[in-house]
Design an enzyme around this catalytic site. Structure first.
Site, PDB file in Angstrom:
ATOM      1  N   GLU A 283       0.833  -1.201   0.000  1.00 39.65           N
ATOM      2  CA  GLU A 283       0.000   0.000   0.000  1.00 39.65           C
ATOM      3  C   GLU A 283       0.867   1.251   0.000  1.00 39.65           C
ATOM      4  O   GLU A 283       0.599   2.217  -0.726  1.00 39.65           O
ATOM      5  CB  GLU A 283      -0.948   0.006   1.204  1.00 39.65           C
ATOM      6  CG  GLU A 283      -1.914   1.177   1.175  1.00 39.65           C
ATOM      7  CD  GLU A 283      -2.736   1.344   2.433  1.00 39.65           C
ATOM      8  OE1 GLU A 283      -3.826   1.925   2.338  1.00 39.65           O
ATOM      9  OE2 GLU A 283      -2.290   0.906   3.525  1.00 39.65           O
TER      10      GLU A 283
ATOM     11  N   TRP B 107      -8.658  -1.383  -0.162  1.00 43.59           N
ATOM     12  CA  TRP B 107      -9.372  -0.167  -0.542  1.00 43.59           C
ATOM     13  C   TRP B 107     -10.673  -0.466  -1.288  1.00 43.59           C
ATOM     14  O   TRP B 107     -11.379   0.465  -1.689  1.00 43.59           O
ATOM     15  CB  TRP B 107      -8.472   0.725  -1.405  1.00 43.59           C
ATOM     16  CG  TRP B 107      -7.536   1.578  -0.614  1.00 43.59           C
ATOM     17  CD1 TRP B 107      -6.270   1.264  -0.214  1.00 43.59           C
ATOM     18  CD2 TRP B 107      -7.782   2.899  -0.118  1.00 43.59           C
ATOM     19  NE1 TRP B 107      -5.706   2.303   0.491  1.00 43.59           N
ATOM     20  CE2 TRP B 107      -6.610   3.319   0.563  1.00 43.59           C
ATOM     21  CE3 TRP B 107      -8.872   3.767  -0.194  1.00 43.59           C
ATOM     22  CZ2 TRP B 107      -6.521   4.575   1.168  1.00 43.59           C
ATOM     23  CZ3 TRP B 107      -8.772   5.012   0.407  1.00 43.59           C
ATOM     24  CH2 TRP B 107      -7.598   5.406   1.083  1.00 43.59           C
TER      25      TRP B 107
ATOM     26  N   TYR C 140      -4.286   9.966  -1.005  1.00 49.18           N
ATOM     27  CA  TYR C 140      -2.893  10.155  -0.578  1.00 49.18           C
ATOM     28  C   TYR C 140      -1.871  10.355  -1.701  1.00 49.18           C
ATOM     29  O   TYR C 140      -1.188  11.371  -1.751  1.00 49.18           O
ATOM     30  CB  TYR C 140      -2.446   8.956   0.264  1.00 49.18           C
ATOM     31  CG  TYR C 140      -3.222   8.761   1.528  1.00 49.18           C
ATOM     32  CD1 TYR C 140      -2.961   9.512   2.667  1.00 49.18           C
ATOM     33  CD2 TYR C 140      -4.233   7.806   1.603  1.00 49.18           C
ATOM     34  CE1 TYR C 140      -3.675   9.324   3.847  1.00 49.18           C
ATOM     35  CE2 TYR C 140      -4.966   7.610   2.766  1.00 49.18           C
ATOM     36  CZ  TYR C 140      -4.681   8.374   3.888  1.00 49.18           C
ATOM     37  OH  TYR C 140      -5.396   8.186   5.034  1.00 49.18           O
TER      38      TYR C 140
ATOM     39  N   ARG D  77      -4.765  12.183  12.116  1.00 50.86           N
ATOM     40  CA  ARG D  77      -5.925  12.818  12.749  1.00 50.86           C
ATOM     41  C   ARG D  77      -6.906  11.795  13.284  1.00 50.86           C
ATOM     42  O   ARG D  77      -7.629  12.038  14.251  1.00 50.86           O
ATOM     43  CB  ARG D  77      -6.651  13.735  11.763  1.00 50.86           C
ATOM     44  CG  ARG D  77      -7.293  12.972  10.628  1.00 50.86           C
ATOM     45  CD  ARG D  77      -8.303  13.732   9.799  1.00 50.86           C
ATOM     46  NE  ARG D  77      -8.813  12.845   8.767  1.00 50.86           N
ATOM     47  CZ  ARG D  77      -9.876  12.071   8.894  1.00 50.86           C
ATOM     48  NH1 ARG D  77     -10.586  12.063  10.007  1.00 50.86           N
ATOM     49  NH2 ARG D  77     -10.251  11.266   7.911  1.00 50.86           N
TER      50      ARG D  77
ATOM     51  N   ASN E  19      -7.540   7.356  13.798  1.00 54.48           N
ATOM     52  CA  ASN E  19      -6.892   6.058  13.708  1.00 54.48           C
ATOM     53  C   ASN E  19      -7.723   4.945  14.314  1.00 54.48           C
ATOM     54  O   ASN E  19      -8.093   4.978  15.487  1.00 54.48           O
ATOM     55  CB  ASN E  19      -5.522   6.099  14.392  1.00 54.48           C
ATOM     56  CG  ASN E  19      -4.682   4.880  14.080  1.00 54.48           C
ATOM     57  OD1 ASN E  19      -4.130   4.251  14.974  1.00 54.48           O
ATOM     58  ND2 ASN E  19      -4.565   4.520  12.819  1.00 54.48           N
TER      59      ASN E  19
ATOM     60  N   ASN F  71      -0.438   0.992   9.635  1.00 46.78           N
ATOM     61  CA  ASN F  71       0.186   2.311   9.525  1.00 46.78           C
ATOM     62  C   ASN F  71       1.618   2.308  10.053  1.00 46.78           C
ATOM     63  O   ASN F  71       2.535   2.812   9.391  1.00 46.78           O
ATOM     64  CB  ASN F  71      -0.637   3.354  10.285  1.00 46.78           C
ATOM     65  CG  ASN F  71      -2.033   3.545   9.727  1.00 46.78           C
ATOM     66  OD1 ASN F  71      -2.984   3.724  10.479  1.00 46.78           O
ATOM     67  ND2 ASN F  71      -2.195   3.508   8.411  1.00 46.78           N
TER      68      ASN F  71
ATOM     69  N   HIS G  25      -9.280   5.418  18.089  1.00 46.49           N
ATOM     70  CA  HIS G  25     -10.526   4.769  18.494  1.00 46.49           C
ATOM     71  C   HIS G  25     -10.520   3.262  18.228  1.00 46.49           C
ATOM     72  O   HIS G  25      -9.825   2.762  17.348  1.00 46.49           O
ATOM     73  CB  HIS G  25     -11.725   5.416  17.784  1.00 46.49           C
ATOM     74  CG  HIS G  25     -11.507   5.603  16.309  1.00 46.49           C
ATOM     75  ND1 HIS G  25     -10.968   6.765  15.792  1.00 46.49           N
ATOM     76  CD2 HIS G  25     -11.746   4.788  15.253  1.00 46.49           C
ATOM     77  CE1 HIS G  25     -10.881   6.652  14.473  1.00 46.49           C
ATOM     78  NE2 HIS G  25     -11.340   5.454  14.123  1.00 46.49           N
ATOM     79  N   LEU G  26     -11.328   2.601  19.032  1.00 47.56           N
ATOM     80  CA  LEU G  26     -11.569   1.170  18.913  1.00 47.56           C
ATOM     81  C   LEU G  26     -13.025   1.001  18.493  1.00 47.56           C
ATOM     82  O   LEU G  26     -13.931   1.471  19.190  1.00 47.56           O
ATOM     83  CB  LEU G  26     -11.316   0.478  20.258  1.00 47.56           C
ATOM     84  CG  LEU G  26     -11.651  -1.010  20.343  1.00 47.56           C
ATOM     85  CD1 LEU G  26     -10.672  -1.839  19.532  1.00 47.56           C
ATOM     86  CD2 LEU G  26     -11.645  -1.461  21.812  1.00 47.56           C
TER      87      LEU G  26
ATOM     88  N   ALA H 105     -14.837  -0.997   9.038  1.00 48.77           N
ATOM     89  CA  ALA H 105     -15.975  -0.068   9.029  1.00 48.77           C
ATOM     90  C   ALA H 105     -15.810   0.885   7.840  1.00 48.77           C
ATOM     91  O   ALA H 105     -14.753   1.491   7.686  1.00 48.77           O
ATOM     92  CB  ALA H 105     -16.034   0.719  10.327  1.00 48.77           C
TER      93      ALA H 105
END
Length: 305
Positions: A64, A86, A128, A207, A209, A218, A248-249, A304
């Site tokens: 990636e 993706w 990106y 910002r 994750n 990452n 976040h989880l 998600a």
């Protein structure tokens, strides 16, 4: 004995499980969130920070990153390289636009087989790679931010302006996904002379994750980028420093998270680049030799969209 650096990650996971702020989010899945996190990984001895508490498919993550560096924005080239991470976004867009409940496998097969279909439905917008390598200014001129940083590293390595980023406000609404890992800033230490090569470090600002699925990818791919850039400018990789904003989880990753924090980290693998291409554009996945990777088993979890 020094604490294993992967505990930085597991501490974040544990904090989210115990104290995360319960939130509804863009995807509708719901998250446990915290704001403002930093991790540091020392790469100077060849360490490659691929997490070990579950198997991370590091080749997919590095592929990636290599795709980002090409400046491409269509999933067709990713699928040709057997990378499917993706597909969810254009597939969701196609289903909503056409009403056809096509399977992911069938959609990917059409993208691969039909260039016109790929052009119509496989493009992610100016994500990106487009911003990194072909940022278009108000006059229509394109800017290669990555090449500019590498040139500055070679000519003025003490600069405080060695940054590239993807948060192009004018084009955000055209992107399948707004940039999560936004800013990449490089820093060189050890320029005072001596026997050793200067060390190149990288600070990544992210910002947003997804700690369960996104972060392991990452960290791995950003370490790979640091190794490539360091080789190109004849420096030793130093630290990868990762700073997360909304970390976040997802609520449907809780069982995975509980299993992760029960596991004990194993030694990180080592990375060696088998050749030095002429430029940052020349790397292939075959150039990455990773040894000593012995992780715990993979844990499946849904993405998600």
């Amino acid at each position: 004995m020094a604490r294993h650096p992967e505990y930085q990650y597991l501490d974040i996971v544990e904090h989210l499980l115990e104290k995360g702020d319960r939130r509804l989010d863009r995807t509708g899945v719901g998250t446990f969130s915290m704001f403002g996190v930093m991790m540091r990984f020392d790469l100077s001895d060849g360490t490659f920070p691929v997490y070990t508490t579950k198997r991370v498919f590091w080749k997919t993550a590095v592929k990636e990153m290599l795709w980002f560096l090409t400046g491409q924005t269509n999933i067709q080239s990713l699928l040709r390289d057997n990378v499917r991470i993706w597909t969810d976004w254009p597939l969701d867009k196609y289903r909503k636009a056409t009403g056809e409940q096509i399977s992911q496998e069938a959609f990917e097969a059409r993208i691969l087989a039909d260039d016109d279909f790929a052009q119509a439905w496989g493009d992610l917008g100016p994500v990106y790679g487009k911003q990194w390598r072909r940022w278009r200014d108000a006059d229509g001129k394109e800017h290669d931010q990555v090449a500019a940083v590498i040139e500055t590293l070679k000519t003025n390595p003490s600069s405080r302006r060695m940054v590239f980023h993807a948060w192009n406000v004018a084009e955000l609404d055209q992107m399948a996904l707004h940039p999560c890992h936004m800013t990449y800033q490089f820093h060189v230490s050890g320029l005072g002379g001596g026997q050793e090569k200067p060390k190149l470090s990288l600070l990544v600002g992210q910002r947003s994750n997804d700690i369960g699925l996104g972060n392991p990818f990452n960290i791995c791919q950003q370490a790979a980028l640091l190794a490539m850039v360091a080789q190109q400018v004849d420096m030793t990789p130093g630290e990868l420093i990762w700073a997360g904003g909304d970390v976040h989880l997802y609520s449907n990753h809780v069982e995975m998270a509980r299993e992760l924090v029960r596991r004990e980290p194993r030694p990180f693998p080592k990375l060696r680049l088998l050749r030095k291409p002429d430029s940052i554009d020349g790397y292939r996945i075959e150039d990455f030799e990773v040894t000593g990777y012995d992780p715990h088993p993979a844990i499946a979890a849904p993405v998600a969209v």
